[in-house]
Design a protein around this motif. Structure first.
Motif, PDB file in Angstrom:
ATOM      1  N   ARG A 122     -24.695  80.539   1.332  1.00  0.00           N
ATOM      2  CA  ARG A 122     -25.749  80.771   2.321  1.00  0.00           C
ATOM      3  C   ARG A 122     -27.142  80.805   1.703  1.00  0.00           C
ATOM      4  O   ARG A 122     -28.128  80.486   2.349  1.00  0.00           O
ATOM      5  N   GLU A 123     -27.238  81.235   0.444  1.00  0.00           N
ATOM      6  CA  GLU A 123     -28.542  81.335  -0.206  1.00  0.00           C
ATOM      7  C   GLU A 123     -28.897  80.010  -0.879  1.00  0.00           C
ATOM      8  O   GLU A 123     -28.032  79.274  -1.319  1.00  0.00           O
ATOM      9  N   ARG A 124     -30.193  79.734  -0.917  1.00  0.00           N
ATOM     10  CA  ARG A 124     -30.651  78.541  -1.645  1.00  0.00           C
ATOM     11  C   ARG A 124     -30.683  78.880  -3.127  1.00  0.00           C
ATOM     12  O   ARG A 124     -31.398  79.775  -3.563  1.00  0.00           O
ATOM     13  N   ARG A 125     -29.880  78.167  -3.909  1.00  0.00           N
ATOM     14  CA  ARG A 125     -29.765  78.446  -5.327  1.00  0.00           C
ATOM     15  C   ARG A 125     -30.138  77.231  -6.156  1.00  0.00           C
ATOM     16  O   ARG A 125     -30.002  76.081  -5.709  1.00  0.00           O
ATOM     17  N   LEU A 126     -30.574  77.497  -7.383  1.00  0.00           N
ATOM     18  CA  LEU A 126     -30.885  76.425  -8.319  1.00  0.00           C
ATOM     19  C   LEU A 126     -29.644  76.123  -9.141  1.00  0.00           C
ATOM     20  O   LEU A 126     -29.139  76.985  -9.857  1.00  0.00           O
ATOM     21  N   GLY A 127     -29.138  74.909  -9.023  1.00  0.00           N
ATOM     22  CA  GLY A 127     -27.981  74.502  -9.803  1.00  0.00           C
ATOM     23  C   GLY A 127     -28.194  73.117 -10.367  1.00  0.00           C
ATOM     24  O   GLY A 127     -29.202  72.462 -10.104  1.00  0.00           O
ATOM     25  N   SER A 128     -27.240  72.664 -11.156  1.00  0.00           N
ATOM     26  CA  SER A 128     -27.337  71.328 -11.747  1.00  0.00           C
ATOM     27  C   SER A 128     -26.881  70.288 -10.732  1.00  0.00           C
ATOM     28  O   SER A 128     -25.786  70.398 -10.181  1.00  0.00           O
ATOM     29  N   PRO A 129     -27.708  69.275 -10.451  1.00  0.00           N
ATOM     30  CA  PRO A 129     -27.291  68.223  -9.517  1.00  0.00           C
ATOM     31  C   PRO A 129     -25.995  67.558  -9.972  1.00  0.00           C
ATOM     32  O   PRO A 129     -25.702  67.493 -11.171  1.00  0.00           O
ATOM     33  N   LEU A 130     -25.226  67.053  -9.011  1.00  0.00           N
ATOM     34  CA  LEU A 130     -23.987  66.370  -9.358  1.00  0.00           C
ATOM     35  C   LEU A 130     -24.298  65.194 -10.274  1.00  0.00           C
ATOM     36  O   LEU A 130     -25.254  64.461 -10.078  1.00  0.00           O
ATOM     37  N   GLY A 131     -23.454  65.028 -11.288  1.00  0.00           N
ATOM     38  CA  GLY A 131     -23.680  63.971 -12.263  1.00  0.00           C
ATOM     39  C   GLY A 131     -24.545  64.383 -13.431  1.00  0.00           C
ATOM     40  O   GLY A 131     -24.699  63.614 -14.390  1.00  0.00           O
ATOM     41  N   THR A 132     -25.103  65.593 -13.391  1.00  0.00           N
ATOM     42  CA  THR A 132     -25.935  66.071 -14.489  1.00  0.00           C
ATOM     43  C   THR A 132     -25.082  66.302 -15.737  1.00  0.00           C
ATOM     44  O   THR A 132     -23.963  66.801 -15.656  1.00  0.00           O
ATOM     45  N   ARG A 133     -25.651  65.954 -16.886  1.00  0.00           N
ATOM     46  CA  ARG A 133     -25.021  66.243 -18.169  1.00  0.00           C
ATOM     47  C   ARG A 133     -25.863  67.267 -18.918  1.00  0.00           C
ATOM     48  O   ARG A 133     -27.089  67.145 -18.978  1.00  0.00           O
ATOM     49  N   LEU A 134     -25.213  68.247 -19.494  1.00  0.00           N
ATOM     50  CA  LEU A 134     -25.862  69.212 -20.375  1.00  0.00           C
ATOM     51  C   LEU A 134     -24.935  69.453 -21.561  1.00  0.00           C
ATOM     52  O   LEU A 134     -23.710  69.343 -21.425  1.00  0.00           O
ATOM     53  N   PRO A 135     -25.482  69.779 -22.719  1.00  0.00           N
ATOM     54  CA  PRO A 135     -24.612  70.054 -23.864  1.00  0.00           C
ATOM     55  C   PRO A 135     -23.629  71.179 -23.556  1.00  0.00           C
ATOM     56  O   PRO A 135     -23.991  72.196 -22.954  1.00  0.00           O
ATOM     57  N   LEU A 136     -22.395  71.008 -23.961  1.00  0.00           N
ATOM     58  CA  LEU A 136     -21.369  72.028 -23.744  1.00  0.00           C
ATOM     59  C   LEU A 136     -21.826  73.398 -24.213  1.00  0.00           C
ATOM     60  O   LEU A 136     -21.573  74.408 -23.548  1.00  0.00           O
ATOM     61  N   VAL A 137     -22.509  73.429 -25.352  1.00  0.00           N
ATOM     62  CA  VAL A 137     -22.828  74.705 -25.992  1.00  0.00           C
ATOM     63  C   VAL A 137     -23.947  75.467 -25.291  1.00  0.00           C
ATOM     64  O   VAL A 137     -24.231  76.612 -25.654  1.00  0.00           O
ATOM     65  N   LEU A 138     -24.577  74.867 -24.269  1.00  0.00           N
ATOM     66  CA  LEU A 138     -25.723  75.506 -23.629  1.00  0.00           C
ATOM     67  C   LEU A 138     -25.459  75.966 -22.202  1.00  0.00           C
ATOM     68  O   LEU A 138     -26.375  76.441 -21.538  1.00  0.00           O
ATOM     69  N   THR A 139     -24.255  75.828 -21.711  1.00  0.00           N
ATOM     70  CA  THR A 139     -23.968  76.209 -20.330  1.00  0.00           C
ATOM     71  C   THR A 139     -22.759  77.135 -20.282  1.00  0.00           C
ATOM     72  O   THR A 139     -21.886  77.094 -21.160  1.00  0.00           O
ATOM     73  N   ALA A 140     -22.709  77.952 -19.244  1.00  0.00           N
ATOM     74  CA  ALA A 140     -21.542  78.826 -19.076  1.00  0.00           C
ATOM     75  C   ALA A 140     -20.274  78.008 -18.882  1.00  0.00           C
ATOM     76  O   ALA A 140     -19.215  78.336 -19.441  1.00  0.00           O
TER      77      ALA A 140
END
Length: 258
Positions: A122-140
């Motif tokens: 229900r809340e507007r949240r900031l997330g990674s767009p679909l297809g986004t890549r980030l280094p494994l070591v930097l994300t939960a």
């Protein structure tokens, strides 16, 4: 070492066209620019683009070419081959603690986390767009996947990853990353407190492959850090663990316990 002959140069070039356009999704790219990026003649590039346009893989707009609708269709079909993603939405909707949050599933792809699907609460949240890549070591989600991998695989990732300092809270040393992975193993969830996005805390748990050929996945949420305290983190962590348990293959889990 001798060069490996490309078995299908036209296909390889077409894939490179898609890669070039995918690297700049918001900006059309002219035929001249695509040809320069590929290092081939403009006439050859024109033929490639015409074939890709006919197959709806790219489309022509004012100012050049962009990715086409067929790429989105294929991306969705790719994601739906995984049982965890097919069951994802009803499982998350049963968790009252996550009803207002952004919840995502990401996949392990070599050194990266690749985001495949998202539930928007229900809340507007900031997330990674679909297809986004980030280094494994930097994300939960990435740390969660690493926590479920054999130690040799973790060391391989750490040895090959150049860790960018995305925020002031990014841990750039291999020793600090190892400590985060060990904490994730102990807690069952990985917690990223603003390492990849300022002011956002990620909480994620691993999703072991449903079938042997599947990649490692992880399910996680991203919440503004200002809305969290230790008690709230524990509550959200427990909800994420319940979602992960519901999406884990019981037969696979039983075989891993033997």
């Amino acid at each position: 070492m001798p060069d490996v002959k490309d078995p299908a140069p036209a296909v390889s070039r077409a894939l490179r066209v898609l890669t070039v356009l995918g690297a700049s999704p918001a900006q059309p790219m002219t035929l001249t620019t695509i040809a320069r990026e590929l290092g081939i003649a403009k006439s050859s590039t024109s033929n490639l683009c015409a074939a890709l346009e006919q197959g709806r893989m790219i489309r022509r707009v004012e100012g050049g070419y962009v990715l086409g609708m067929r790429t989105a269709e294929l991306g969705g079909q790719f994601a739906l081959q995984f049982h965890q993603i097919r069951e994802f939405f009803p499982v998350v909707e049963e968790e009252a603690e996550l009803a207002g949050e952004l919840v995502q599933i990401a996949a392990h792809d070599d050194l990266d986390t690749l985001y495949l699907v998202r539930y928007e609460g229900r809340e507007r949240r900031l997330g990674s767009p679909l297809g986004t890549r980030l280094p494994l070591v930097l994300t939960a989600t990435g740390l969660a996947m690493l926590s479920a991998m054999p130690e040799a695989a973790v060391e391989d990732v750490l040895a090959r990853t150049e860790i960018p300092a995305l925020t002031a809270r990014t841990s750039t040393s291999a020793a600090a990353i190892r400590a985060q992975i060990e904490q994730a193993r102990e807690r069952g969830v990985a917690i990223d407190e603003g390492a990849s996005t300022v002011g956002v805390t990620g909480i994620a748990a691993p999703l072991p492959p449903w079938h042997p050929a599947d990649p490692m996945l992880a399910v996680g949420t991203a919440i503004p850090s200002a809305e969290l305290d230790p008690a709230r983190i524990e509550t959200i962590s427990a909800a994420i663990l319940r979602v992960a348990a519901a999406l884990t293959n019981p037969l696979g889990a039983a075989s891993r316990r033997r």
